[in-house]
Design a protein around this motif. Structure first.
Motif, mmCIF file in Angstrom:
data_model
loop_
_atom_site.group_PDB
_atom_site.id
_atom_site.type_symbol
_atom_site.label_atom_id
_atom_site.label_comp_id
_atom_site.label_asym_id
_atom_site.label_seq_id
_atom_site.Cartn_x
_atom_site.Cartn_y
_atom_site.Cartn_z
ATOM 1 N N MET A 115 0.848 -1.202 0.000
ATOM 2 C CA MET A 115 0.000 0.000 0.000
ATOM 3 C C MET A 115 0.878 1.245 0.000
ATOM 4 S SD MET A 115 -3.201 -1.152 2.401
ATOM 5 C CE MET A 115 -2.266 -1.531 3.877
ATOM 6 N N ALA A 116 1.144 1.744 -1.202
ATOM 7 C CA ALA A 116 2.029 2.899 -1.351
ATOM 8 C C ALA A 116 1.450 4.112 -0.639
ATOM 9 C CB ALA A 116 2.237 3.207 -2.830
ATOM 10 N N PRO A 147 5.622 -1.632 -0.783
ATOM 11 C CA PRO A 147 5.245 -0.891 -1.984
ATOM 12 C C PRO A 147 6.395 0.027 -2.394
ATOM 13 C CG PRO A 147 4.179 0.045 -0.029
ATOM 14 C CD PRO A 147 5.015 -1.102 0.445
ATOM 15 N N GLY A 186 -10.988 0.129 1.096
ATOM 16 C CA GLY A 186 -11.873 -0.816 0.438
ATOM 17 C C GLY A 186 -13.269 -0.692 1.017
ATOM 18 N N THR A 243 -6.971 -3.076 3.286
ATOM 19 C CA THR A 243 -7.658 -2.113 4.150
ATOM 20 C C THR A 243 -7.563 -2.466 5.638
ATOM 21 O OG1 THR A 243 -9.152 -1.492 2.368
ATOM 22 C CG2 THR A 243 -9.927 -1.082 4.619
ATOM 23 N N GLY A 272 -7.828 1.443 -2.751
ATOM 24 C CA GLY A 272 -6.698 1.923 -3.548
ATOM 25 C C GLY A 272 -6.954 1.797 -5.038
ATOM 26 N N TRP A 299 -7.916 6.481 1.068
ATOM 27 C CA TRP A 299 -8.049 5.172 0.413
ATOM 28 C C TRP A 299 -8.649 4.145 1.352
ATOM 29 C CZ3 TRP A 299 -7.869 7.066 -3.943
ATOM 30 C CH2 TRP A 299 -6.782 7.713 -4.506
ATOM 31 N N ALA A 306 -8.293 -10.761 -3.736
ATOM 32 C CA ALA A 306 -8.132 -9.457 -3.067
ATOM 33 C C ALA A 306 -9.398 -8.637 -3.228
ATOM 34 C CB ALA A 306 -6.949 -8.700 -3.659
ATOM 35 N N GLY A 307 -9.770 -7.936 -2.165
ATOM 36 C CA GLY A 307 -10.924 -7.041 -2.232
ATOM 37 C C GLY A 307 -11.971 -7.382 -1.199
ATOM 38 N N ILE A 363 -11.785 -8.454 1.821
ATOM 39 C CA ILE A 363 -11.570 -9.555 2.778
ATOM 40 C C ILE A 363 -11.027 -8.956 4.074
ATOM 41 C CG2 ILE A 363 -10.295 -11.680 3.244
ATOM 42 C CD1 ILE A 363 -10.203 -12.075 0.154
ATOM 43 N N ASN A 409 6.732 -4.551 -4.442
ATOM 44 C CA ASN A 409 5.632 -4.231 -5.356
ATOM 45 C C ASN A 409 5.946 -2.988 -6.183
ATOM 46 O OD1 ASN A 409 2.917 -2.287 -5.363
ATOM 47 N ND2 ASN A 409 2.545 -4.352 -6.103
ATOM 48 N N GLN A 426 -5.114 -11.621 -0.420
ATOM 49 C CA GLN A 426 -4.321 -10.400 -0.226
ATOM 50 C C GLN A 426 -5.236 -9.381 0.455
ATOM 51 O OE1 GLN A 426 -1.224 -8.878 -2.893
ATOM 52 N NE2 GLN A 426 -2.577 -7.181 -3.374
ATOM 53 N N GLN A 434 -8.368 -8.978 -8.349
ATOM 54 C CA GLN A 434 -8.709 -7.787 -7.561
ATOM 55 C C GLN A 434 -10.169 -7.427 -7.788
ATOM 56 O OE1 GLN A 434 -7.293 -3.897 -8.690
ATOM 57 N NE2 GLN A 434 -6.829 -3.304 -6.580
HETATM 58 C C1 FMN Z 1 -4.169 2.598 0.825
HETATM 59 C C2 FMN Z 1 -3.991 1.573 -0.252
HETATM 60 C C3 FMN Z 1 -2.874 1.657 -1.083
HETATM 61 C C4 FMN Z 1 -2.659 0.688 -2.069
HETATM 62 N N1 FMN Z 1 -1.511 0.745 -2.802
HETATM 63 C C5 FMN Z 1 -1.202 -0.286 -3.640
HETATM 64 C C6 FMN Z 1 0.087 -0.369 -4.243
HETATM 65 O O1 FMN Z 1 0.956 0.472 -4.037
HETATM 66 N N2 FMN Z 1 0.321 -1.424 -5.050
HETATM 67 C C7 FMN Z 1 -0.616 -2.413 -5.279
HETATM 68 O O2 FMN Z 1 -0.326 -3.354 -6.022
HETATM 69 N N3 FMN Z 1 -1.834 -2.359 -4.699
HETATM 70 C C8 FMN Z 1 -2.139 -1.332 -3.878
HETATM 71 N N4 FMN Z 1 -3.364 -1.312 -3.245
HETATM 72 C C9 FMN Z 1 -4.359 -2.356 -3.557
HETATM 73 C C10 FMN Z 1 -4.106 -3.621 -2.732
HETATM 74 O O3 FMN Z 1 -2.996 -4.306 -3.248
HETATM 75 C C11 FMN Z 1 -5.295 -4.611 -2.722
HETATM 76 O O4 FMN Z 1 -5.740 -4.865 -4.017
HETATM 77 C C12 FMN Z 1 -6.459 -4.125 -1.890
HETATM 78 O O5 FMN Z 1 -6.024 -3.461 -0.733
HETATM 79 C C13 FMN Z 1 -7.325 -5.305 -1.484
HETATM 80 O O6 FMN Z 1 -8.590 -4.876 -1.050
HETATM 81 P P1 FMN Z 1 -8.935 -4.422 0.459
HETATM 82 O O7 FMN Z 1 -8.307 -3.086 0.611
HETATM 83 O O8 FMN Z 1 -10.411 -4.399 0.470
HETATM 84 O O9 FMN Z 1 -8.341 -5.444 1.392
HETATM 85 C C14 FMN Z 1 -3.599 -0.358 -2.259
HETATM 86 C C15 FMN Z 1 -4.727 -0.416 -1.430
HETATM 87 C C16 FMN Z 1 -4.928 0.523 -0.423
HETATM 88 C C17 FMN Z 1 -6.115 0.395 0.478
#
Ligand code: FMN
Length: 345
Positions: free
Chosen positions: A20-21, A42, A324, A238, A180, A322, A214-215, A217, A69, A235, A174
């Protein structure tokens, strides 16, 4: 000889702490690794030197496998006219804060490059994950030669098949619930994207390589449901945002733990690319999707100026909050406690 896939299979838990960048550094990576998950770092907003430093820190703290990542977008050509339109759109807010709108540069996110590959190759990172597709075939080949496992996000069945055909070892499905940035790379139609329950089994049936879900969970029921639908692991992002080890701002954490978090939308206001965040004032007034937001990632600098001014006043009105769709379990706790709660029986 062990295959690179064993990296994932030998984890204590089939869990990737989502990279999470902007809201985490290597401390969350290390905590997740130590707790038995695959910790992710990230790198999209880090320089080559910062990535090397972070790898050193992770390696000095744990022997466990980790994931680096990267984004693989194409940087758009500089476009002063597009920036001018974007600044004009934001001008009323600049006036409100008494700020002058100068031409901001850059976007703060750089794609994976030869220079980055040169810097990380000596470490042979166990896992590399990519967002927005894959790097060039030459780079993919190079990464495979040095032995990293390659993961990438798919938001549609078509993207999953493309990733499999172009060198990914593992697909991250995803779902639309995810926080994000959306990881799409074949087309940008959000209508083609699905929630995880619809997307996951279709991807599992369409590819031969392992799929990670991912998403949305956030608890063990979600984990079990994903595994039932054919995922080899999950994965989670949030849920970690309010962990002690994340660097999420107080304003952001507060929003995640409030009722405001019930309402998220996909917005392009903060970067130029749709990403899911909690609805705040600027999303309500200009978004969620605004035609004047310039190409990813060049929308970021101009709105970051407003974010900084608002945050000084303790307001998240212009911050990318950011998130989910599932914030039910966001609370102050350690990453280890998050991880254990996803798997305890
Ligand atoms: C604050 C935030 C930053 C994110 N930054 C990246 C990132 O830098 N690289 C990436 O591949 N996914 C990033 N994601 C997406 C996550 O890899 C992942 O798909 C997502 O968090 C999964 O869903 P959830 O947030 O409902 O658990 C980010 C998600 C969030 C919430």
């Amino acid at each position: 000889m062990s295959s690179p896939l064993d990296t994932l299979i030998t984890l204590k838990y089939p869990l990737i702490q989502a990279p999470m960048a902007g809201v985490q550094n290597e401390q969350l990576t290390i905590a997740a690794c130590k707790a038995g998950a695959l910790g992710s770092l990230p790198c999209a907003m880090l320089s080559v030197e910062q990535v090397v430093q972070a790898i050193e820190t992770v390696r000095s703290a744990t022997d466990a496998a980790y994931n680096l990542n990267f984004f693989c977008h194409t940087l758009p050509a500089p476009n002063e006219a597009a920036q001018a339109r974007w600044l004009a759109c934001l001008k009323p807010y600049y006036d409100e804060f008494g700020l002058s709108a100068e031409s901001p540069q850059g976007g703060g996110r750089t794609p994976f490059s030869d220079a980055m590959a040169d810097a990380i190759e000596p470490y042979r990172p166990p896992v590399l994950s990519f967002h927005f597709g894959l790097p060039s075939q030459l780079l993919v080949k190079r990464i495979k030669n040095w032995g990293s496992l390659i993961l990438s996000s798919a938001t549609t069945v078509e993207e999953a098949q493309w990733l499999e055909a172009n060198g990914a070892d593992v697909i991250i499905a995803q779902g639309l619930e995810a926080g994000g940035h959306r990881g799409h790379f074949i087309n940008d139609s959000l209508d083609d994207q699905m929630g995880l329950f619809a997307l996951l089994p279709q991807i599992v049936d369409a590819v031969a390589i392992p799929v990670i879900a991912a998403g949305g969970i956030a608890d063990k029921r979600g984990v079990q449901a994903a595994l039932q639908l054919g995922a080899r692991g999950v994965q989670v992002g949030t849920r970690f945002l309010t962990s002690h080890e994340a660097t999420t701002s107080t304003i952001h954490k507060r929003a995640l733990m409030s009722k405001q978090a019930q309402h998220t939308q996909l917005t392009n206001l903060f970067s130029g690319r749709p990403a899911r965040g909690i609805v705040n004032r600027v999303i309500r007034e200009l978004g969620p999707l605004n035609e004047y937001a310039p190409a990813f990632p060049t929308a970021t600098p101009a709105i970051t100026t407003l974010r900084a001014a608002a945050e000084k006043q303790n307001s998240g009105d212009f911050s990318p909050l950011w998130s989910g769709e599932n914030t039910q379990y966001c609370r102050e706790e350690s990453a280890q406690s998050v991880i254990e709660s996803l798997f305890d029986h």
